[in-house]
Design an enzyme around this catalytic site. Structure first.
Site, PDB file in Angstrom:
ATOM      1  N   LEU A  82       0.835  -1.207   0.000  1.00 24.54           N
ATOM      2  CA  LEU A  82       0.000   0.000   0.000  1.00 24.54           C
ATOM      3  C   LEU A  82       0.869   1.255   0.000  1.00 24.54           C
ATOM      4  CD1 LEU A  82      -2.903   1.129   0.198  1.00 24.54           C
ATOM      5  CD2 LEU A  82      -2.637   1.033   2.669  1.00 24.54           C
ATOM      6  N   HIS A  83       1.932   1.234   0.783  1.00 22.24           N
ATOM      7  CA  HIS A  83       2.851   2.368   0.844  1.00 22.24           C
ATOM      8  C   HIS A  83       3.540   2.583  -0.509  1.00 22.24           C
ATOM      9  CE1 HIS A  83       5.485   5.298   2.667  1.00 22.24           C
ATOM     10  NE2 HIS A  83       6.552   4.606   2.331  1.00 22.24           N
ATOM     11  N   GLY A  84       3.959   1.493  -1.147  1.00 24.89           N
ATOM     12  CA  GLY A  84       4.586   1.584  -2.461  1.00 24.89           C
ATOM     13  C   GLY A  84       3.639   2.141  -3.509  1.00 24.89           C
TER      14      GLY A  84
END
Length: 110
Positions: A82-84
């Site tokens: 999700l962060h990527g």
């Protein structure tokens, strides 16, 4: 452009590749705007091109992930993924916004 082979990476390493390349591009985009503000147009343009190259690598990783999933290899959902994804999408948006701002500045001789 460096093409990463995802088959040789773990899910975690793939996610870090997204974060690494889109994060590097983001930093170069911000620095490009700062360079332009300081009157270093050539440096600004060079940084934007470098950012484009970094984003191309991140986009290729993302595309390979989509292709793998379309072929039945499910990607495990994680906060890291999700962060990527967030890094990639916000950097793409930032790139377009900064490019438009620089064109506006150039048109107004700023």
């Amino acid at each position: 452009m460096t093409k990463l082979e995802l088959d040789k990476l773990t899910e975690e390493q793939i996610n870090f590749q997204l974060i690494l390349h889109s994060g590097t591009a983001r930093s170069k985009i911000i620095q490009s705007l700062r360079e332009y503000r300081e009157g270093n147009v050539e440096s600004s343009n060079r940084l934007l091109q470098e950012a484009e190259n970094d984003l191309q690598i991140a986009h290729d990783v993302h595309f390979q992930m989509i292709k793998r999933e379309a072929n039945g290899l499910k990607t495990e959902f994680s906060l890291l993924l999700l962060h990527g994804e967030d890094h990639l999408m916000s950097t793409l948006t930032m790139k377009e916004l900064v490019r438009e701002m620089l064109e506006l500045f150039k048109a107004k001789n700023l």
